[in-house]
Enzyme design. Sequence first.
Site, PDB file in Angstrom:
ATOM      1  N   HIS A  14     -44.089 -43.816 -19.488  1.00  0.00           N
ATOM      2  CA  HIS A  14     -42.778 -44.452 -19.465  1.00  0.00           C
ATOM      3  C   HIS A  14     -41.677 -43.399 -19.390  1.00  0.00           C
ATOM      4  O   HIS A  14     -40.515 -43.689 -19.664  1.00  0.00           O
ATOM      5  CB  HIS A  14     -42.568 -45.301 -20.718  1.00  0.00           C
ATOM      6  CG  HIS A  14     -43.674 -46.256 -20.972  1.00  0.00           C
ATOM      7  ND1 HIS A  14     -44.739 -45.944 -21.784  1.00  0.00           N
ATOM      8  CD2 HIS A  14     -43.898 -47.504 -20.496  1.00  0.00           C
ATOM      9  CE1 HIS A  14     -45.573 -46.980 -21.812  1.00  0.00           C
ATOM     10  NE2 HIS A  14     -45.093 -47.937 -21.034  1.00  0.00           N
TER      11      HIS A  14
ATOM     12  N   HIS B  48     -46.319 -49.679 -13.582  1.00  0.00           N
ATOM     13  CA  HIS B  48     -47.447 -48.740 -13.516  1.00  0.00           C
ATOM     14  C   HIS B  48     -48.419 -49.116 -12.392  1.00  0.00           C
ATOM     15  O   HIS B  48     -49.555 -48.678 -12.396  1.00  0.00           O
ATOM     16  CB  HIS B  48     -48.202 -48.738 -14.847  1.00  0.00           C
ATOM     17  CG  HIS B  48     -47.335 -48.523 -16.036  1.00  0.00           C
ATOM     18  ND1 HIS B  48     -46.596 -47.375 -16.203  1.00  0.00           N
ATOM     19  CD2 HIS B  48     -47.057 -49.307 -17.115  1.00  0.00           C
ATOM     20  CE1 HIS B  48     -45.914 -47.462 -17.346  1.00  0.00           C
ATOM     21  NE2 HIS B  48     -46.167 -48.619 -17.904  1.00  0.00           N
TER      22      HIS B  48
END
Lengths: 333, 333
Positions: free
Chosen positions: B219, B57
Amino acid sequence: MKKIINDPANVVPEALHGFAAAHSDIVRVHLGPDYIMRADAPVSGKVAVVSGGGSGHEPLHGGYVGAGMLDAAVPGPVFTSPTPDAVLAATQAVDGGKGVLHIVKNYTGDVLNFETAAELAGADGIEVSPVVINDDVAVEDSTYTAGRRGVGGTVPLEKIAGAAAARGDDLATVTAVSQRVVANVRSMGVALTACTVPHSGEPSFVLPDDEIEMGIGIHGEPGRRRVALQPADEIVAGLLGAVVEDLPFQRGDRTLLMVNGMGGTPQIELYLAFGIAARLLADRGIEVSRSLVGNYITSLEMQGMSVTLLKLDDEMTQLWDAPVHTAALRWGT
Amino acid sequence: MKKIINDPANVVPEALHGFAAAHSDIVRVHLGPDYIMRADAPVSGKVAVVSGGGSGHEPLHGGYVGAGMLDAAVPGPVFTSPTPDAVLAATQAVDGGKGVLHIVKNYTGDVLNFETAAELAGADGIEVSPVVINDDVAVEDSTYTAGRRGVGGTVPLEKIAGAAAARGDDLATVTAVSQRVVANVRSMGVALTACTVPHSGEPSFVLPDDEIEMGIGIHGEPGRRRVALQPADEIVAGLLGAVVEDLPFQRGDRTLLMVNGMGGTPQIELYLAFGIAARLLADRGIEVSRSLVGNYITSLEMQGMSVTLLKLDDEMTQLWDAPVHTAALRWGT
């Protein structure tokens, strides 16, 4: 083609509208002809620094408009040079009476249109000094270029030229340090995937699932060769080796190392590549004294990266470190 | 799978090595267990702020370590929670004697592992206060979560909590302003393409060429619905409408608007989307007084974006504006 856009023909003006809304403290955007200028331009008694080129390479150039860097950026359509009248309008808008430096990436359209704009500005009593950046070691000529292309080295060039102008250097002095950057910076890139220009709707080229293009241009134009997908160690060694051997960079040199994403590559891969490049330079006795990692000159959503290395001297280092306040680079303010 | 990596099992430590090399003026990186800490940690007499979660991320969370924001970040493997012992080690390393705030995104693994680490730290005499961020309005439960997911709101939360700690607030006060951020921030995202976790080698899901996933998780976990590819006006209206109506944000509110790229979306599209969102908020009488546009919490190379809206009060605005010096956010220094 999957993009977050409305009409493909309106991507650039709509993006400029959003850029103006997000950064109204830093810039003002003029539409028709399109240019982005410092909110406080013209700055009287300061050399103005103007750059530009096709859109699709963001944050280049608009993201570098602001105190300590560019006075104006002129965005053309995606991957298409801005017109002479747009470059002229930006030049006139930011001229503070001390002349204007034009930073031009070496693509045929950009060079011609900035030349024409400079002549027109000269007829209008504005002294313009052009600096052409051609740092890409990959190929001599390409689809868009006679001679070497201007790529990642544009970013440190715009920073250092802008800092020289900000401290009050005259046009000849700003031009001289800019030419010293051009003489000491080299770059090379790699593509893992193509990108798609909105108004064409088709990928700019086709790359098989198991191949990469070494020496890619920032418009997806061909590089040196296509090779099988390699581990990062080999990719980075290939790019960095070509860069180092070209200048050549030598043991004891102090450098700025920039690892740039082409737009679609995750940061985790860029940092991994930076680590490899830093280690390879240490092995050669070349010092990395300044660094920059991220998406700074892109090719839309292309996956890939480029390596830029600039041999620093004390003055260039001071100018790199000087305060800057733009949308994409900010420190000291 | 086309990535600039070596062994897929070593992506995170190799990227951490590069991150440490690029930002040695800001951070130190500890490997085994892995964490990133401020170069000057522990800062005596200051509440420490620690966050973490799966890698992939970036720049979250390591890019936010530095003065005015996080004291430490704990990166797990890609899309996998860090272990309790890694969170504990980071907590111990940065504790300055005034307690530690844990900022935890609401995923089952993160919540459990930070809880365990907090208990172990408590047994070691370190007071830990947890704040769980759950700003995603898209879905209640998901593959990774009971309740709402923590997404883009994590970025302003880490900035504001870090600024409160930097000005000398005690742990209860830093916790209270952090909870006020959580109560006033909402987000929602969209995916145009999937992403590929290096150690799996396969895309996390399959999205047809003419469909997008509204309400995607960071995700790649499912969102609210798949719909046909829409113009940007409709995509942004869909995301922003869900966000605004959830809190709800109301006429007269002052807000921070963040338009975040998921990693593979060009800036030109993010700015285009920001312009639309700003206009829609103006139509509702909601003021955008602060803005952030770019890749701040990503999903590897996923193409897509998210919209985060935070209702600001005077104190949150001051803390947002306070100086920060990290790899990914920097101003005032």
